[in-house]
Enzyme design. Sequence first.
Site, short mmCIF file in Angstrom:
data_model
loop_
_atom_site.label_atom_id
_atom_site.label_comp_id
_atom_site.label_asym_id
_atom_site.label_seq_id
_atom_site.Cartn_x
_atom_site.Cartn_y
_atom_site.Cartn_z
N SER B 64 0.63 -0.67 -0.29
CA SER B 64 0.06 0.11 -0.18
C SER B 64 0.69 1.30 0.19
O SER B 64 -0.16 2.32 -0.70
CB SER B 64 -1.58 0.16 0.89
OG SER B 64 -1.84 -1.11 1.45
N LYS B 67 0.18 3.45 -3.21
CA LYS B 67 -0.71 3.96 -3.37
C LYS B 67 -0.51 5.48 -3.44
O LYS B 67 -1.32 6.15 -3.91
CB LYS B 67 -1.87 3.68 -1.70
CG LYS B 67 -2.32 2.53 -1.82
CD LYS B 67 -2.78 2.04 -0.23
CE LYS B 67 -4.11 0.87 -0.91
NZ LYS B 67 -4.71 0.42 -0.32
N TYR B 191 -3.21 -2.94 -10.83
CA TYR B 191 -3.43 -2.25 -9.53
C TYR B 191 -2.60 -3.17 -8.21
O TYR B 191 -1.64 -2.88 -7.89
CB TYR B 191 -4.66 -1.96 -8.39
CG TYR B 191 -5.11 -1.97 -6.74
CD1 TYR B 191 -4.59 -1.04 -6.65
CD2 TYR B 191 -5.44 -3.79 -5.89
CE1 TYR B 191 -4.82 -0.62 -5.06
CE2 TYR B 191 -5.24 -3.07 -4.75
CZ TYR B 191 -5.21 -1.74 -4.12
OH TYR B 191 -5.35 -1.20 -2.81
N TYR B 243 -4.79 4.23 7.78
CA TYR B 243 -5.75 3.40 7.89
C TYR B 243 -6.29 3.59 9.45
O TYR B 243 -6.41 4.93 9.35
CB TYR B 243 -5.71 1.94 7.90
CG TYR B 243 -5.03 1.48 6.51
CD1 TYR B 243 -5.39 1.79 5.51
CD2 TYR B 243 -3.79 0.32 7.04
CE1 TYR B 243 -4.80 0.82 4.13
CE2 TYR B 243 -3.22 0.20 5.58
CZ TYR B 243 -3.98 0.65 4.41
OH TYR B 243 -2.91 -0.08 4.28
N VAL B 261 1.10 -3.60 3.97
CA VAL B 261 0.70 -4.78 4.74
C VAL B 261 2.01 -5.70 4.39
O VAL B 261 2.20 -6.30 5.26
CB VAL B 261 -0.55 -5.71 4.31
CG1 VAL B 261 -0.17 -6.30 2.86
CG2 VAL B 261 -0.91 -6.36 5.19
#
Lengths: 308, 308, 308, 308
Positions: B64, B67, B191, B243, B261
Amino acid sequence: MNNLQQLIDDIFGELSSLHDEGKVADYIPQLAKVPKSKFGIAITTFEGEVFSVGDAQQAFSIQSISKLFTLTLALGKVGDGLWSRVGREPSGNRFNSIIQLEQENGKPRNPFVNAGAIAITDVVLGGYEPKEAIADIVRFMRYLSGDDNIVTDFEVAQSEQATGHKNYALAHFMRSHNVIKHEVDAVLGVYFHQCALAMSCVQLAQAGLFLAAGGKNPITGYNVVSPIRARRINSLMMTSGHYDGSGDFAFRVGLPAKSGVGGGILAIVPKIASIAVWSPGLDMNGNSLIGTKALEMLAQRADWSVFG
Amino acid sequence: MNNLQQLIDDIFGELSSLHDEGKVADYIPQLAKVPKSKFGIAITTFEGEVFSVGDAQQAFSIQSISKLFTLTLALGKVGDGLWSRVGREPSGNRFNSIIQLEQENGKPRNPFVNAGAIAITDVVLGGYEPKEAIADIVRFMRYLSGDDNIVTDFEVAQSEQATGHKNYALAHFMRSHNVIKHEVDAVLGVYFHQCALAMSCVQLAQAGLFLAAGGKNPITGYNVVSPIRARRINSLMMTSGHYDGSGDFAFRVGLPAKSGVGGGILAIVPKIASIAVWSPGLDMNGNSLIGTKALEMLAQRADWSVFG
Amino acid sequence: MNNLQQLIDDIFGELSSLHDEGKVADYIPQLAKVPKSKFGIAITTFEGEVFSVGDAQQAFSIQSISKLFTLTLALGKVGDGLWSRVGREPSGNRFNSIIQLEQENGKPRNPFVNAGAIAITDVVLGGYEPKEAIADIVRFMRYLSGDDNIVTDFEVAQSEQATGHKNYALAHFMRSHNVIKHEVDAVLGVYFHQCALAMSCVQLAQAGLFLAAGGKNPITGYNVVSPIRARRINSLMMTSGHYDGSGDFAFRVGLPAKSGVGGGILAIVPKIASIAVWSPGLDMNGNSLIGTKALEMLAQRADWSVFG
Amino acid sequence: MNNLQQLIDDIFGELSSLHDEGKVADYIPQLAKVPKSKFGIAITTFEGEVFSVGDAQQAFSIQSISKLFTLTLALGKVGDGLWSRVGREPSGNRFNSIIQLEQENGKPRNPFVNAGAIAITDVVLGGYEPKEAIADIVRFMRYLSGDDNIVTDFEVAQSEQATGHKNYALAHFMRSHNVIKHEVDAVLGVYFHQCALAMSCVQLAQAGLFLAAGGKNPITGYNVVSPIRARRINSLMMTSGHYDGSGDFAFRVGLPAKSGVGGGILAIVPKIASIAVWSPGLDMNGNSLIGTKALEMLAQRADWSVFG
């Protein structure tokens, strides 16, 4: 820093034409009757200079900005044990939503949603009579701002109490989970009075200065909290200080800040200044529309941002 | 700044005994097999100095953290128009929750929850073939880090694709609301490959340096984004980068950061440095347990915080 | 029972002026183009008499009414083991909501919300090729209604497939929780074809008669299910057959029934009759507006209610 | 019908060994101290015959079964206007959940979740003093059951009041939306007393008989409600009478019924009989475990079901 005065004068001028935007809080008559055209800005610098413009000397209902100061008091009382009763995460919900409270067994998400602030008032109450706790909070505000004229507006407090059914719902829900230890009426009695504190932008900027200055008010010399605690309170303002508009506020303004439904916002420029703005027209998240705009312009023109 | 090396050496030493904590991501075998004892830290300063310790040269799956970079690419493509498709608010939910997506008509809360990142990949895809878009992203990472050896791990990407049913659910849900414009398979193809980028702490710290330096990499001299955009990306990392653990991370570490992660975290010290840590054991929010602890210690000892 | 013909003739006449109400499903062109003025009623009694009026002989897309028959098939295949994969409770949510699916770990609330019906189609598929499963379902409908002309409308099925992103989202979500065992494309291939079954009111009333008659079709003499299973299927229609309008339907009509977005409703009068109505204008829950009204009037005038 | 006595004797015998299952409500001491071994069944038939076994003559706290009777009273007061304040849909949530109340602007889903029942008590209160309203409710219960010995247990009511924080939360929330018109304390005062009604299975079965008999008690001859209203109340019991276990109860037992946390259940066999069972051990939805089982066996053996 004389140009700070110029800066806020300019911003004040440029935003005057927008005073009609937003919606004044109307759930109690005392807030509803405040003219939407009210607008003030005050800056107190690390060095003790004060700059202000517009209605910066007029007291208004600080409402949820008070949550910042009761949080400070509660941390002083019980330290980091506080976090067993209140979380530190943004909510992703409206400020008075009860949904997460049920999903998370009565533990409020953070100290600034209504539920969290009520739980913190329960800590501040700490076995005292409501009247004593209210007096304590007023004393603390006078101490922080160095101004003994600060009072709480009893009429506002009474109106809040008479119409505050959602806050009663939140408090009873937390009481059912034993997150609140005192009687609901006692806790909310204090809560409504803390929200009814009447302060001016100048007083508020002064009261918040310790958060810009490592926990110590550089003017009065008083140590309010440790440097690390000041940072942490700032972090909570950044992630949760504007309810479900906190991400947007961080994006646009880039400073830790706490808003109130009375139209005030207190923002912190670490190591530089404390800023208070007041304009009663609110956006859909309950944050001052012009106040946010003023802070956005000020931060950009003064090149103030915690993000680089 | 020689003491930075000492600092990370100390922290590395002190945390070695805790390597057993946390839970390695096990939803695909390629992540599950990474030894929990892996641990690396790298710092790249504004002045171009690099400090590192442990497994800081070993490539891992950045997941992530990617991102952050596709967000940068998407902003470059469509500018602030991006925000009509993706929000800027913390979610108050798990990273792969689909609940808010339904409640908010398919618009993801922010660019870092899975749904938001997938919507952003849709923007990056922008009419190109998936292979071209993947190549573009790899090129961008090489450009940012000044290292042409960066690749994407196709085996990881394939495993993600084979097991990524929740991401398919999110993507189809957004497609039903026309938030995603391309075919779901094409968007997720890109992705999964962006998440499968394999980079070392040293490479990551280098790639993130522009965010610490007003949008311009002080070493390569490349202008990546404008200063205001760099700040804004940092603000999003602060409010949503971890998050539903973002508030806690801001409270403890006080720096904008993005986790993955795979156990990596990239943190930004505005005007000073970019830091990457890697330790695969995760906490319940999916963020590196030891990595967060290392950043907390480093920030405290170096006196780095955006909050004062 | 000759007055049944009179009854439905009267009701047909009285409701003709209301044909403009409601909203025809428009998510696929094949449904959108059906004239809102279509209206048919058919009753098949326990004794084998058939009464009909209006467009009762014209085939329409039965859509979710098919879920009743695949439920019957799935119970025949795996018996009460089915209930480990699908619940039996009303949802309190829209028919295609994904929220509860996340809150309840991928287990659908009941066989009639889309997620539950998709899970049941997965059971019906049971290792066969999609084409075989579709043929099986068509065969079952022909057997139940004693009419070999029943077909599935491939054009409708294809349109559903092309636009059914929410159903893909639901299916992938369940697959991530292993509630669905086959490939999503295979399951939805069958699901879209079962929903595309084209039947007339007369055929539908005939097909449902076994539920009014203790599980055995009194006309064909075929045993479809045991008496207790017929009761239980009726109970599920009563509590969940009209999605989030089931309570209201039970209140107003008082009969177990299943609706479809094509405007059809199949209702059961235990030990007496099976009724099918068709009128394409839908209410906000996706149930036929005039169809429900017609059933309410019919139940009241014929004094049919399971509630006394 | 002599075999009805035999039937309940058998069932009583067969279930005796299971009395240890379930969990007695323990949120107030008065309920917690009820022995889990208590077990009674009473049937009153349309013809006025009474059959009973076990502790069928012993009074217990009827709790939520009272909601059925205040609903009847409220419908008598304001007719179908009631439905503008309370919905008719199953909730898909726990009986005391506050989540839907926020999502649906303070309007409770149905008359049997706590919020709905409190709103209905507000209607019953209708401008009277709480004491008068309580007396009215007691009078109504005596009238329905033809037994002047029915009383409300003040100790239970007081305990409920002292610990009923979730009900206070629900009531304040509804008051904030003006769904409740009286003071929260007054409404809950009545509500806690209605829940504290102490009745035996024999009394309850008698009180519910009008619902099995088209609204008229065939023994006393009193007209309680119109036939259509009796049906409609039965429909609400079917779809919502067992909270989030209503679908399962309909599936297994097939009769309209209302449960209470004291372990009682009142079930209706339209045109045949009214049944009351009592066993204090509860399942996870708060419904009597053995009571449900007894009703399931009785319905099956007597071949009673509304579903065919």
